[in-house]
Design an enzyme around this catalytic site. Structure first.
Site, PDB file in Angstrom:
ATOM      1  N   TYR A 154      76.547  22.166 102.902  1.00 53.55           N
ATOM      2  CA  TYR A 154      76.906  21.228 102.158  1.00 53.55           C
ATOM      3  C   TYR A 154      78.008  20.059 102.859  1.00 53.55           C
ATOM      4  O   TYR A 154      78.193  18.939 102.614  1.00 53.55           O
ATOM      5  CB  TYR A 154      77.455  21.574 100.929  1.00 53.55           C
ATOM      6  CG  TYR A 154      76.521  21.836  99.917  1.00 53.55           C
ATOM      7  CD1 TYR A 154      75.912  21.296  99.244  1.00 53.55           C
ATOM      8  CD2 TYR A 154      75.977  23.466  99.999  1.00 53.55           C
ATOM      9  CE1 TYR A 154      74.973  21.876  98.027  1.00 53.55           C
ATOM     10  CE2 TYR A 154      75.255  23.686  99.242  1.00 53.55           C
ATOM     11  CZ  TYR A 154      74.777  23.005  98.165  1.00 53.55           C
ATOM     12  OH  TYR A 154      73.480  23.352  97.320  1.00 53.55           O
TER      13      TYR A 154
ATOM     14  N   GLU B  16      69.487  24.903 101.167  1.00 51.79           N
ATOM     15  CA  GLU B  16      70.323  23.894 100.347  1.00 51.79           C
ATOM     16  C   GLU B  16      70.724  22.956 101.025  1.00 51.79           C
ATOM     17  O   GLU B  16      71.589  23.357 102.036  1.00 51.79           O
ATOM     18  CB  GLU B  16      71.169  24.746  99.492  1.00 51.79           C
ATOM     19  CG  GLU B  16      70.610  25.614  98.367  1.00 51.79           C
ATOM     20  CD  GLU B  16      71.800  26.431  97.690  1.00 51.79           C
ATOM     21  OE1 GLU B  16      72.761  25.884  97.361  1.00 51.79           O
ATOM     22  OE2 GLU B  16      71.365  27.648  97.032  1.00 51.79           O
TER      23      GLU B  16
ATOM     24  N   GLU C 104      73.957  33.259  99.493  1.00 51.98           N
ATOM     25  CA  GLU C 104      75.256  33.020 100.039  1.00 51.98           C
ATOM     26  C   GLU C 104      76.182  34.205  99.481  1.00 51.98           C
ATOM     27  O   GLU C 104      77.026  34.247  98.824  1.00 51.98           O
ATOM     28  CB  GLU C 104      75.859  31.921  98.956  1.00 51.98           C
ATOM     29  CG  GLU C 104      74.959  30.771  99.448  1.00 51.98           C
ATOM     30  CD  GLU C 104      75.654  29.438  98.836  1.00 51.98           C
ATOM     31  OE1 GLU C 104      76.695  29.401  98.030  1.00 51.98           O
ATOM     32  OE2 GLU C 104      75.259  28.206  99.168  1.00 51.98           O
TER      33      GLU C 104
ATOM     34  N   ARG D 186      62.007  26.237  95.736  1.00 54.18           N
ATOM     35  CA  ARG D 186      62.908  27.574  95.925  1.00 54.18           C
ATOM     36  C   ARG D 186      63.225  27.908  94.644  1.00 54.18           C
ATOM     37  O   ARG D 186      63.956  27.052  93.936  1.00 54.18           O
ATOM     38  CB  ARG D 186      63.847  27.287  96.837  1.00 54.18           C
ATOM     39  CG  ARG D 186      64.898  28.505  96.965  1.00 54.18           C
ATOM     40  CD  ARG D 186      65.881  28.493  98.188  1.00 54.18           C
ATOM     41  NE  ARG D 186      66.745  29.601  98.037  1.00 54.18           N
ATOM     42  CZ  ARG D 186      67.909  29.493  97.978  1.00 54.18           C
ATOM     43  NH1 ARG D 186      68.658  28.363  98.151  1.00 54.18           N
ATOM     44  NH2 ARG D 186      68.770  30.482  97.892  1.00 54.18           N
TER      45      ARG D 186
ATOM     46  N   HIS E 195      70.835  35.333  92.948  1.00 56.93           N
ATOM     47  CA  HIS E 195      71.517  34.246  93.134  1.00 56.93           C
ATOM     48  C   HIS E 195      72.803  34.430  92.275  1.00 56.93           C
ATOM     49  O   HIS E 195      72.682  33.665  91.164  1.00 56.93           O
ATOM     50  CB  HIS E 195      70.837  32.969  92.670  1.00 56.93           C
ATOM     51  CG  HIS E 195      71.210  31.663  93.527  1.00 56.93           C
ATOM     52  ND1 HIS E 195      70.412  30.724  94.342  1.00 56.93           N
ATOM     53  CD2 HIS E 195      72.094  31.186  93.388  1.00 56.93           C
ATOM     54  CE1 HIS E 195      71.076  29.745  94.560  1.00 56.93           C
ATOM     55  NE2 HIS E 195      72.235  29.829  93.918  1.00 56.93           N
TER      56      HIS E 195
ATOM     57  N   ASN F 126      72.528  27.271 103.921  1.00 59.29           N
ATOM     58  CA  ASN F 126      72.915  26.205 103.136  1.00 59.29           C
ATOM     59  C   ASN F 126      74.021  25.603 103.395  1.00 59.29           C
ATOM     60  O   ASN F 126      75.077  26.053 103.760  1.00 59.29           O
ATOM     61  CB  ASN F 126      73.406  27.213 101.607  1.00 59.29           C
ATOM     62  CG  ASN F 126      72.218  27.598 100.935  1.00 59.29           C
ATOM     63  OD1 ASN F 126      71.115  27.675 101.459  1.00 59.29           O
ATOM     64  ND2 ASN F 126      72.616  28.466  99.986  1.00 59.29           N
TER      65      ASN F 126
HETATM   66  C1  GAL Z   1      75.620  26.569  96.222  1.00 55.02           C
HETATM   67  C2  GAL Z   1      75.117  27.406  95.424  1.00 55.02           C
HETATM   68  C3  GAL Z   1      74.220  26.637  94.493  1.00 55.02           C
HETATM   69  C4  GAL Z   1      74.778  25.467  93.838  1.00 55.02           C
HETATM   70  C5  GAL Z   1      75.313  24.585  95.205  1.00 55.02           C
HETATM   71  C6  GAL Z   1      76.245  23.483  94.929  1.00 55.02           C
HETATM   72  O1  GAL Z   1      76.863  27.215  96.841  1.00 55.02           O
HETATM   73  O2  GAL Z   1      74.029  28.442  96.104  1.00 55.02           O
HETATM   74  O3  GAL Z   1      73.753  27.615  93.293  1.00 55.02           O
HETATM   75  O4  GAL Z   1      75.536  25.516  92.957  1.00 55.02           O
HETATM   76  O5  GAL Z   1      76.342  25.489  95.907  1.00 55.02           O
HETATM   77  O6  GAL Z   1      77.607  23.732  94.648  1.00 55.02           O
END
Ligand code: GAL
Length: 478
Positions: free
Chosen positions: A314, A380, A171, A81, A126, A312
């Protein structure tokens, strides 16, 4: 789905990827006719990014693409990607002027990927709006939606014979909130409680136009899929027995996940909670206008403008209710909720990134239940390192193993239609306001070396094994 009781096998044709973004890796910020983006402008200002660093050079992928390709091959990725730099392709933001050198660069990247049997997933935007469009109002300007649709159509026309997986916007939440409410990301606006909603709205209008353009003009011959990448935490009440915290958690999810998922996947409008909270707060504070715009009649429909769910993920949060008694408007005051890290969760190199793999499984199930069981790509997910470089990144290895186990359970035990997984990121790169101090790569990039040498982390070697077996181990990997 265990092999020898040890391994968790992924579906045949599961997409194994890694992700990057143009501004974070390319460098070449003014090379060959590229015009500045809002991130160039933002970083060239003082005091906004860690040690005033910037992406002028980044990983120099504009020049070192062959090195990136070698990394991709070494991992054995089936998918990669990347994002396109709008201002590299269209320096004045519009198709009035096309920068052929930019077109050639991305043609080479896409052709090399395909020649290596790697499927590209391409993000159009992005975070790096051409500065020239920011000067006209950026995402707060209603006219941006048509300009974006023009850029999107240009990309579909130019690259869509070979690219079949598209992400329009990355995002929108982060772009709207951090860029227009908090001022922490470009364009650096601090306009609490107002601009983020407007910017987010125009992003949805822009996305919808791009999707409809693809659907009508390109899909019949190109047969690809188009979506937008939505980030969300998984949120749970701090105390599940507290009705206030349960309600706050619903608001938290509505204002993060629902803000963009609801118009596109659920109802065609923002979550009812968002509408009622924002309206009530405006009345309370005597703010005259409707801060959360409506989806006007006669505009291209937003509902249903995604051919898959691009997620995405995290981290997760426990949520508590907060009230903002002060007379000032703010997103948080509207939301009346705050996410906190559970003290029992391990934390990665950055404090915001608590490691909560089962939050991903829960979020995947939530998407299945609330968004009509879409096919999902995790576009992500990753783990940050800070401080001294540790190539033997065992914590990150464990993070990927535990996370992929949860993805496997979501697929096999819960029936969630997960089609692929993209690790963030292929390379250590420019981590926005944190500059190069935070590293997410499967490859380390040696910034002290003039060649910006890429070296695989242990986690990269482990990821390559997982890809090769199409399975992840249940226990510690050798
Ligand atoms: C996301 C973003 C990425 C990367 C990631 C880690 O929000 O799409 O570009 O930076 O966080 O923080």
């Amino acid at each position: 789905m265990n092999v020898d009781g040890r391994e968790n096998v992924f579906p045949k044709d599961f997409a194994w990827g890694a992700a990057t973004a143009a501004y974070q890796i390319e460098g070449g910020w003014d090379a060959d006719g590229k015009s500045p983006s809002i991130w160039d402008t933002f970083c060239h200002g003082k005091g906004v990014v860690f040690q005033d660093q910037n992406g002028d050079v980044a990983c120099n992928s504009y020049k070192l693409w062959q090195e990136d390709l070698r990394c991709i091959q070494q991992l054995g990725l089936t998918h990669y990607r990347l994002s396109l730099s709008w201002s590299r392709l269209l320096p004045d933001g519009t198709t009035r002027h096309i920068n052929q050198k930019g077109v050639s660069y991305y043609n080479k990247v896409i052709n090399d990927l395909l020649a290596s049997n790697v499927t590209p997933m391409v993000t159009l935007y992005h975070f790096d709006l051409p500065q020239v469009l920011q000067d006209q109002g950026g995402w707060k300007w209603a006219g941006i939606a048509d300009v974006f649709a023009g850029y999107a159509a240009f990309c579909f026309e130019t690259f869509g014979d070979r690219v079949k997986l598209w992400v329009t916007l990355n995002e929108p939440y982060v772009c709207a909130k951090l860029g227009h409410e908090d001022g922490l990301f470009a364009p650096g606006l601090r306009d609490p409680g107002v601009s983020a909603y407007l910017a987010g709205h125009n992003m949805l209008r822009a996305h919808a136009r791009a999707w409809h353009g693809y659907d009508a003009l390109f899909r019949p011959r190109q047969k690809g899929l188009v979506s937008l990448a939505l980030n969300s935490d998984w949120a749970e009440p701090r105390d599940p027995g507290s009705p206030q915290e349960v309600a706050a958690t619903e608001r938290y999810m509505a204002f993060t996940f629902g803000w963009f998922a609801s118009p596109v996947f659920m109802t065609g409008d923002y979550p009812a909670t968002m509408r009622s909270r924002i309206e009530a707060r405006s009345l309370e504070l005597g703010f005259p206008a409707d801060r959360l715009p409506g989806f006007a009649e006669g505009e291209p429909r937003v509902l249903g403008t995604a051919d898959f769910f691009a997620l995405n993920y995290y981290t997760s949060r426990r949520v508590k209710a907060v009230s903002c008694p002060s007379g000032a408007l703010s997103f948080k005051g509207d939301q009346e909720a705050e996410g906190v890290v559970d003290p029992s969760w391990p934390v990665s190199g950055v404090p915001w990134l608590a490691v909560v793999p089962d939050g991903l499984r829960k979020l995947l199930n939530y998407i299945k239940d609330t968004c009509h069981n879409p096919s999902i790509y995790i576009t992500e997910n990753g783990f940050a390192q800070m401080g001294p470089v540790d190539l033997e990144d065992s914590q990150r290895c464990g993070f990927y193993r535990d996370t992929l186990l949860e993805v496997s359970k979501a697929i096999h035990e819960d029936g969630v239609d997960v089609r692929g997984y993209f690790a963030w990121s292929l390379l250590d790169n420019f981590e926005w306001a944190d500059g190069f101090s935070v590293r997410f790569g499967l490859f380390h990039v040696d910034r002290a070396h003039p060649e910006l040498t890429r070296t695989i982390y242990h986690s990269g070697r482990n990821y390559a094994k997982i890809i090769l077996r199409n399975a992840c181990p249940s226990t510690t990997q050798s």
